[in-house]
Design an enzyme around this catalytic site. Structure first.
Site, PDB file in Angstrom:
ATOM      1  N   ASP A 274     -10.109   6.045  -2.285  1.00  0.00           N
ATOM      2  CA  ASP A 274      -9.464   4.428  -2.130  1.00  0.00           C
ATOM      3  C   ASP A 274      -8.262   4.478  -1.423  1.00  0.00           C
ATOM      4  O   ASP A 274      -7.850   3.597  -0.657  1.00  0.00           O
ATOM      5  CB  ASP A 274      -9.397   4.088  -3.606  1.00  0.00           C
ATOM      6  CG  ASP A 274      -9.205   2.361  -3.378  1.00  0.00           C
ATOM      7  OD1 ASP A 274      -9.731   1.669  -2.594  1.00  0.00           O
ATOM      8  OD2 ASP A 274      -7.983   2.078  -4.011  1.00  0.00           O
TER       9      ASP A 274
ATOM     10  N   LYS B 170      -7.005   3.128   2.313  1.00  0.00           N
ATOM     11  CA  LYS B 170      -5.880   2.328   2.513  1.00  0.00           C
ATOM     12  C   LYS B 170      -4.853   2.962   3.478  1.00  0.00           C
ATOM     13  O   LYS B 170      -4.326   2.032   4.514  1.00  0.00           O
ATOM     14  CB  LYS B 170      -5.101   2.019   1.279  1.00  0.00           C
ATOM     15  CG  LYS B 170      -5.632   1.234   0.214  1.00  0.00           C
ATOM     16  CD  LYS B 170      -4.973   1.016  -0.861  1.00  0.00           C
ATOM     17  CE  LYS B 170      -5.754   0.215  -2.126  1.00  0.00           C
ATOM     18  NZ  LYS B 170      -4.902   0.262  -3.327  1.00  0.00           N
TER      19      LYS B 170
END
Length: 815
Positions: free
Chosen positions: A678, A682
């Site tokens: 994750d 980003k």
């Protein structure tokens, strides 16, 4: 002395006629006003239908009976029994005459323009007969006047030209002969020198009132209708349309010519020549001041006075080399159309003289095509002209106002509003007076276009964003609550209204043309929902064709991403907290950006990185302002941030991971956070926004976990492996402490490369003092070289993420 004209809706029912009598009662009694009446609402259409049916040999008795019933019902309601029979008798005579004329048309199978005018005249005759008798109950001096005997015209049946000198003499003589009487006059109808009935065209009753006003030098002409004066736009299309206190004659004529049906354009000519004010009033709200049309208007702060439109037009395009430099070509073309009584609504010609485009009424399009083909037959055969093409299904939108003259940016504002909402402009015309800019567009886009332009020019009336939301989880629910609470302040401080038009989750969906009440959206969703179908949801959103649309994706699903491209290409802005779209293949990310740029809408995803923290916006602003980005360092996982901020003293690593899970900071399987994927998404989005076309495999992730922990078959086994590797983590902690440093899992973008890994940082590093589960990011740039620009705060949670989505929605409104 005033002239009072009452339209069809004002005399269309017993209630309307009572209101009319009340208005007359309020007028100064001497001298009486002259009252001009239209036919009852719907009667002229019925007469038109009857004429057409008679011409085709069809039965028209139902329409005849409807006209009789309409008048007789009013007579029974408003006249005492003793006064009814004379009116019934005279009305029956009129209707018998009408039936005889229609019988002749049916027998001959011929409906001439002269006969049509005679048939249509019975609407006003019946109206004046009935209302003059009703008025006598309060005004014994009231008399009905057949206006056709006093208004003299040529023999152009259907739209006759008035002989003003003769007409004014006849009206003045009649008025003087009947001094002291309340004259109730038929509108619309007139007669030629032979005494045959003619009509004054659409809106002819307004024209009748102006003619009488001019002849008698009236103080003012009052047009009583069913709306509060002239509005900034058609209220049936634009809910926020508002009444205008005054207009100049020029502005009113421009608005009326381009479809504002409150007043008929020729009405103003006699008034304009004599400088007689015209007032548009509402029969059903007589206390409202109305709209004044006069020559001495006060200066206004409004950029334009109104937006008008013609719902349906046809466009003809004539092009070819034979037009270039050909003196008199345009004159030949438009003289031809004039001879055939074809009215040209709008004209535009290319500067190369290679083409002329003009708009006409759809009923005239085929006729125009035929006569042009015949007139220019030689040029067409010689290939000097292309065969003319007709386009149907088009509309005209016009903005009007004297303030437009010599005001820069008016055209830009118009075309920006249309372009941002995906409205394609087919042709443009602007007169040298600069009072009007007209555009031709698709009829299907007209309502959206008028609303978008109204929002653009009348910003103080609040711009409306029409929002369609996916996802009703924590973020979706929180967003709805924030919109509900903040709505009044948005209206006051930002002149903005956010209207949620559709909601969908994985189970059900609901779209409402009126908007969804956010105070009770769960109940509305349950009550009116249908099974969720994302394809159908998107299709219906597009079909609603609303201005200033925003699609909001508050899910973590890959399915909505499949629709992003077509949504942006439909000129609908997109706001998403879903990272999947921007962190998949670079080609897809670039395609979304290109679609938003090409179609002039926004693609907003601030919450993809750091929830509500202004990270994406800051990066964009730095780059747009010309700053050079040397490096970006970040901790963008609240879970990892919490773990390493609390991994100190005697606490073991597996204990702090379990504590984070118990507090809800991690996914059910903590490895989903600790594997760094994750975080990688980003950083990948940041790198792409910084201008690097990276793919996911280009990001180097250094795992913080030993391979055995990642390979564990279950979560309990994962914790067992963590505990077995306690010495590994303790060693890292002790090494950092010995050097006066702390452990941080940091992502770094530098020289086009992204590396994510565990680092030891000292107190000179901006991440040293990080606490809790906060995210932090630092930008080292040309301007922020010695002291990086740092943004720090909560990077997860429903409240801050919803707030970030909210901010993105509002920022689309600012555009």
């Amino acid at each position: 002395m005033n002239i009072l004209k009452f339209g069809g809706t004002s005399v269309g029912s017993a209630a309307g006629i009572r209101a009319l009598i009340s208005i007359l009662r309020e007028q100064d009694q001497q001298p009486y006003p002259v009252v001009v009446l239209s036919a009852m609402s719907g009667v002229t259409n019925l007469l038109q239908t009857m004429a057409e049916k008679a011409n085709l040999g069809e039965d028209y008795s139902a329409e005849l009976k409807a006209i009789e019933d309409k008048h007789f019902d009013v007579i029974r309601t408003l006249l005492p029994a003793a006064a009814q029979n004379p009116v019934y008798t005279r009305l029956k005579i009129y209707l018998n005459e009408l039936e005889d004329i229609l019988g002749s048309v049916s027998l001959l199978k011929e409906l001439s323009a002269q006969t049509r005018d005679l048939i249509l005249s019975y609407g006003e005759r019946c109206s004046v007969l009935m209302i003059s008798h009703i008025a006598k109950l309060e005004f014994p001096d009231a008399i009905g006047v057949d206006g056709s005997e006093l208004i003299k015209t040529d023999s152009h049946f259907g739209q006759a030209k008035v002989d003003m000198p003769l007409t004014e003499i006849l009206i003045r003589d009649y008025y003087q002969a009947n001094e002291g009487k309340l004259l109730i006059v038929t509108g619309f109808i007139s007669s030629n020198p032979e005494g045959r009935t003619t009509t004054l065209g659409r809106g002819g009753s307004d024209y009748t009132a102006a003619i009488w006003g001019s002849a008698l030098g009236a103080s003012r002409i009052e047009i009583w209708t069913d709306v509060n004066g002239m509005l900034t736009a058609d209220p049936r299309m634009v809910e926020k349309a508002f009444s205008l206190p005054e207009l100049s004659y020029t502005e009113a004529m421009e608005l009326s010519y381009f479809g504002a049906k409150v007043i008929y354009p020729p009405t103003m000519i006699p008034a304009f020549l004599k400088r007689i004010p015209i007032v548009i009033k509402n029969s059903f709200e007589p206390s409202f001041e109305g709209t004044y049309i006069r020559h001495d208007v006060q200066s206004s702060s409004l950029p334009i006075k109104g937006i008008s439109s013609i719902d349906e037009i046809s466009v003809l395009n004539l092009s070819g080399s034979g037009m270039v430099g050909k003196a008199g070509f345009s004159g030949r073309l438009f003289s031809l159309l004039s001879r055939e009584q074809i009215n040209v609504i709008l004209i535009t010609q290319s500067s190369s003289e290679h083409s002329i485009t003009f708009a006409v009424n759809p009923a005239d399009a085929l006729k125009a095509l035929a006569i042009i083909s015949k007139e220019f037959e030689l040029e067409l055969e010689a290939k000097k002209l292309e065969y003319p093409q007709v386009e149907n299904g088009l509309s005209v939108l016009a903005i009007v106002g004297e303030n437009m003259k010599r005001t820069p940016g008016m055209s830009g504002k118009l075309f920006h509003a249309l372009g941002r909402n995906g409205v394609n402009v087919r042709a443009i015309a602007q007169g040298s007076s600069e009072y009007n800019i007209s555009v031709i567009l698709s009829k299907t886009d007209l309502s959206k276009a008028v609303n978008a332009v109204h929002d653009a020019f009348f910003a103080d009336r609040k711009k409306t964003l029409h929002v369609f939301c996916l996802g009703t989880g924590n973020i979706g629910q929180t967003l709805f609550r924030q919109l509900l609470v903040q709505g009044p302040l948005l209206a006051v401080n930002n002149d903005l209204e956010v209207k949620v038009m559709g909601i969908s989750n994985s189970r059900m969906m609901y779209l409402s043309p009126q908007g969804i009440d956010l105070a009770q959206w769960p109940q509305e969703l349950e009550q009116f929902a249908e099974p969720a179908d994302l394809k159908e949801f998107v299709a219906r959103m597009k079909a609603m064709n609303l201005p200033n649309c925003v699609f909001v994706d508050n899910t973590a699903s890959a399915n909505p991403v499949n629709y992003y491209q077509q949504i942006l290409e439909s000129s609908i802005s997109l706001v998403t907290c879903n990272k999947i779209g921007n962190s998949a293949e670079y080609e897809q990310y670039a395609a979304f950006k290109d679609a938003a740029r090409k179609h002039g809408v926004d693609f907003m995803y601030e919450t993809n990185v750091g929830a509500g923290l202004p990270i994406i916006r800051t990066l964009k602003d730095l780059m747009m302002s010309g700053d050079n980005i040397f490096s970006i360092e970040a901790i963008l996982s609240g879970t990892i941030s919490y773990i390493f901020n609390n991994y100190k003293d005697q606490v073991l690593f597996h204990e702090v991971v379990k504590e984070a899970q118990d507090k809800g900071y991690t996914e059910p399987d903590p490895r989903d956070d600790l594997n760094g994927k994750d975080f990688m998404r980003k950083m990948l989005i940041l790198a792409r926004d910084a201008g690097y076309p990276l793919e996911a495999e280009d990001v180097q992730i250094e795992s913080m976990l030993p391979p055995a922990c990642l390979a564990a078959a279950s979560v309990p086994e994962f914790y067992q492996e963590l505990e077995k590797n306690a010495a590994y983590f303790e060693g890292l902690k002790e090494e950092a402490a010995a050097a006066g440093k702390v452990l941080r899992y940091i992502g770094k973008l530098e020289d086009g490369k992204v590396v994510i890994g565990l680092q030891m940082v000292d107190d000179s590093h901006p991440f040293y003092m990080l606490s809790g589960s906060d995210n932090i990011i630092s930008f080292t740039t040309d301007r922020y070289k010695d002291r990086p620009l740092v943004i720090k705060g909560p990077g997860a949670g429903a409240e801050v993420t919803a707030a970030g989505v909210f901010a993105d929605i509002i920022n689309t409104g600012k555009q």
